[in-house]
Scaffold this motif. Structure first.
Motif, PDB file in Angstrom:
ATOM      1  N   TRP A   1       0.787  -1.335  -0.035  1.00 11.36           N
ATOM      2  CA  TRP A   1       0.069  -0.165   0.192  1.00 11.36           C
ATOM      3  C   TRP A   1       0.906   1.426   0.021  1.00 11.36           C
ATOM      4  CZ3 TRP A   1      -3.613   2.868  -1.405  1.00 11.36           C
ATOM      5  CH2 TRP A   1      -4.169   3.930  -0.765  1.00 11.36           C
ATOM      6  N   GLU A   2       1.973   1.241   0.698  1.00 10.45           N
ATOM      7  CA  GLU A   2       2.867   2.306   0.858  1.00 10.45           C
ATOM      8  C   GLU A   2       3.381   2.747  -0.695  1.00 10.45           C
ATOM      9  OE1 GLU A   2       7.150   3.649   3.007  1.00 10.45           O
ATOM     10  OE2 GLU A   2       6.073   1.942   3.430  1.00 10.45           O
ATOM     11  N   LEU A   3       3.777   1.685  -1.206  1.00 10.21           N
ATOM     12  CA  LEU A   3       4.222   1.627  -2.808  1.00 10.21           C
ATOM     13  C   LEU A   3       3.232   2.374  -3.615  1.00 10.21           C
ATOM     14  CD1 LEU A   3       6.188   1.047  -5.122  1.00 10.21           C
ATOM     15  CD2 LEU A   3       5.726  -1.016  -5.091  1.00 10.21           C
ATOM     16  N   LEU A   4       1.983   1.795  -3.413  1.00  8.54           N
ATOM     17  CA  LEU A   4       0.840   2.295  -4.338  1.00  8.54           C
ATOM     18  C   LEU A   4       0.472   3.704  -4.066  1.00  8.54           C
ATOM     19  CD1 LEU A   4      -1.558  -0.707  -4.045  1.00  8.54           C
ATOM     20  CD2 LEU A   4      -0.422  -0.207  -6.120  1.00  8.54           C
ATOM     21  N   GLU A   5       0.300   3.957  -2.767  1.00 10.77           N
ATOM     22  CA  GLU A   5       0.011   5.448  -2.339  1.00 10.77           C
ATOM     23  C   GLU A   5       1.164   6.383  -2.774  1.00 10.77           C
ATOM     24  OE1 GLU A   5      -1.623   7.637   1.410  1.00 10.77           O
ATOM     25  OE2 GLU A   5       0.153   6.171   1.694  1.00 10.77           O
TER      26      GLU A   5
ATOM     27  N   GLU B   1      -7.848   8.109 -13.519  1.00 10.70           N
ATOM     28  CA  GLU B   1      -8.432   9.183 -12.461  1.00 10.70           C
ATOM     29  C   GLU B   1      -8.613   8.466 -11.286  1.00 10.70           C
ATOM     30  OE1 GLU B   1     -12.991  11.337 -12.722  1.00 10.70           O
ATOM     31  OE2 GLU B   1     -12.281   9.764 -14.354  1.00 10.70           O
ATOM     32  N   LYS B   2      -8.430   9.290 -10.304  1.00 17.30           N
ATOM     33  CA  LYS B   2      -8.428   8.724  -8.783  1.00 17.30           C
ATOM     34  C   LYS B   2      -9.872   8.869  -8.129  1.00 17.30           C
ATOM     35  CE  LYS B   2      -3.654   9.891  -8.715  1.00 17.30           C
ATOM     36  NZ  LYS B   2      -3.789  10.368 -10.002  1.00 17.30           N
ATOM     37  N   THR B   3     -10.652   8.022  -8.845  1.00 20.96           N
ATOM     38  CA  THR B   3     -12.101   8.138  -8.278  1.00 20.96           C
ATOM     39  C   THR B   3     -12.457   6.665  -7.476  1.00 20.96           C
ATOM     40  OG1 THR B   3     -13.251   7.588 -10.195  1.00 20.96           O
ATOM     41  CG2 THR B   3     -12.917   9.853  -9.642  1.00 20.96           C
ATOM     42  N   LYS B   4     -13.363   6.444  -6.896  1.00 20.21           N
ATOM     43  CA  LYS B   4     -13.739   5.189  -6.166  1.00 20.21           C
ATOM     44  C   LYS B   4     -14.301   4.240  -7.309  1.00 20.21           C
ATOM     45  CE  LYS B   4     -16.032   3.183  -2.243  1.00 20.21           C
ATOM     46  NZ  LYS B   4     -16.642   3.392  -0.985  1.00 20.21           N
TER      47      LYS B   4
ATOM     48  N   CYS C   1      -3.481   9.609   0.721  1.00 21.23           N
ATOM     49  CA  CYS C   1      -4.747   9.222  -0.105  1.00 21.23           C
ATOM     50  C   CYS C   1      -6.020   9.830   0.655  1.00 21.23           C
ATOM     51  CB  CYS C   1      -4.756   7.640   0.094  1.00 21.23           C
ATOM     52  SG  CYS C   1      -6.049   6.842  -0.508  1.00 21.23           S
ATOM     53  N   PRO C   2      -7.055  10.228  -0.460  1.00 18.19           N
ATOM     54  CA  PRO C   2      -8.264  10.735   0.367  1.00 18.19           C
ATOM     55  C   PRO C   2      -8.829   9.513   1.078  1.00 18.19           C
ATOM     56  CG  PRO C   2      -7.963  11.096  -1.909  1.00 18.19           C
ATOM     57  CD  PRO C   2      -6.789  10.266  -1.698  1.00 18.19           C
ATOM     58  N   ASP C   3      -9.656   9.808   2.082  1.00 18.08           N
ATOM     59  CA  ASP C   3     -10.346   8.908   2.877  1.00 18.08           C
ATOM     60  C   ASP C   3     -11.162   8.068   2.125  1.00 18.08           C
ATOM     61  OD1 ASP C   3      -8.987  10.021   5.149  1.00 18.08           O
ATOM     62  OD2 ASP C   3     -10.623  11.241   5.806  1.00 18.08           O
ATOM     63  N   GLU C   4     -11.890   8.430   1.159  1.00 19.38           N
ATOM     64  CA  GLU C   4     -12.736   7.705   0.344  1.00 19.38           C
ATOM     65  C   GLU C   4     -12.195   6.713  -0.437  1.00 19.38           C
ATOM     66  OE1 GLU C   4     -12.327  11.554  -2.013  1.00 19.38           O
ATOM     67  OE2 GLU C   4     -12.502  10.842  -0.140  1.00 19.38           O
ATOM     68  N   LEU C   5     -10.814   6.877  -0.670  1.00 13.28           N
ATOM     69  CA  LEU C   5     -10.143   5.639  -1.648  1.00 13.28           C
ATOM     70  C   LEU C   5      -9.659   4.899  -0.615  1.00 13.28           C
ATOM     71  CD1 LEU C   5      -8.827   7.718  -4.423  1.00 13.28           C
ATOM     72  CD2 LEU C   5     -11.043   6.459  -4.566  1.00 13.28           C
TER      73      LEU C   5
END
Length: 345
Positions: free
Chosen positions: A93-97, A139-142, A106-110
């Motif tokens: 997750w650290e790599l992805l973020e 695009e960084k959307t849910k 990272c926004p809370d919703e993602l």
């Protein structure tokens, strides 16, 4: 010549009159340097590449990466090789973020779906890096991230770096006799640790291992198992003791299934899914039981062609063994050597 040009910044062309190793040794004499030899496959290559580098001089370091343990131990100097482990979910997750958001958070919703994607990378750094690249470019959307989570394998296989080609390179470097032993591991369900002794019994029953020289079959199987671990394609757990198990990564599992179908080694069918008994005649069959849709009259296991070829049968399901016992159809599988009944997890 390529190594010489990289180290010296030259653009020399190959010539039989040039002793490249000697020329490189003289060029580096008295200098401090770090040489990285990436993805070395055999000990001969290591010996050839390191000949120009003097041993024991201060300020000189050579970093070797390899998928073969024997190469790593052959090239070791003062310390044992470092076996790289799989990434933990939080590291994936650290790599992805970082790839997706840089220095931002990272926004809370993602956050939740992002961590699910990281978890599904199953600790393989190459997969985490590929998916991080996919995420960074979209695009960084849910909704988009949910699409990536639900179709992870398709995104991996569409990537510029084909993971299957990376796995196939390791597979191609296996000795011929080890390849069917590796492929056989995919006859077990994904994400299931395989008991080492059970696996060796299956190898033996399938005729994948034979006594060689002064070694017994048991000793040969132990060598085979160690060599597969050394290849980095198989992950060992609890190597010492009575509970030794092993596992293969999901992508290695997918690769082995493809190879199994190519070689007609085994097939996986569902008791409710479509099949064609005309072309499915492997030695080994895995059945995923769906009791609700089980139909004894048209089930592939009981076709005449299957009875003539089947040597190994693995059934995953909580109820199917009762149906088979009642029907007494197993007695007609005259070539059957291995029968494995696994409960659903």
């Amino acid at each position: 010549m390529k190594l010489f040009n990289q180290v010296t910044g030259s653009d020399l062309k190959f010539s039989e009159d040039i002793d490249v190793a000697d020329k490189l040794r003289k060029k580096l004499l008295g200098k401090r340097y770090l040489i990285v030899l990436d993805d070395v496959w055999d000990t001969t290559t290591w010996d050839d590449l390191t000949r120009p580098f003097p041993e024991g001089e201060k300020g000189i370091r050579i970093l070797l990466t390899t998928r073969q343990q024997k190469v790593a131990f052959h090239g070791k100097c003062n310390t044992d090789p470092l076996n790289l482990r799989l990434l933990r979910p939080e590291e994936s997750w650290e790599l992805l973020e970082k790839r997706a958001f840089g220095e931002e958070s990272c926004p809370d919703e993602l956050l939740n779906v992002g961590k699910e994607i990281a978890e599904n990378c199953k600790g393989l750094p190459l997969v985490a890096d590929l998916i991080a690249g996919v995420i960074a470019g979209r695009e960084k959307t849910k909704s988009v991230w949910l699409e990536i989570r639900n179709n992870l394998n398709s995104f991996i296989l569409k990537s510029e770096v084909d993971v299957m080609k990376v796995i196939e390179l390791s597979y191609d470097h296996l000795p011929h006799h080890l390849k069917p032993c590796l492929i056989y591991l995919a006859s077990f369900p994904k994400d299931r640790a395989m008991d080492k002794d059970e696996l060796k019994r299956c190898w033996h029953a399938e005729g994948l291992v034979e006594q060689t020289g002064m070694k017994s079959v048991e000793e040969v199987m132990e060598v085979y198992f160690d060599n597969l671990i050394s290849s980095s394609l198989v992950i060992a757990f609890n190597e010492i003791g009575d509970e030794a198990t092993c596992q293969i990564h999901d992508l290695v599992h997918d690769f082995c299934l493809l190879k199994a179908r190519e070689e007609y080694l085994f097939g996986r069918v569902s008791s409710s899914g479509p099949y064609s008994s005309s072309h499915l005649m492997p030695r080994t069959v895995n059945i995923d039981d769906d009791k609700e849709h089980f139909d004894l009259n048209n089930f592939i296991l009981f076709s005449s062609k299957m009875k003539r070829h089947l040597c190994s049968l693995m059934i995953t399901g909580n109820e199917m063994e009762d149906l088979l016992s009642d029907a007494s159809h197993l007695r007609n599988l005259r070539l059957l050597r291995v029968l494995t009944l696994l409960p659903c997890l």
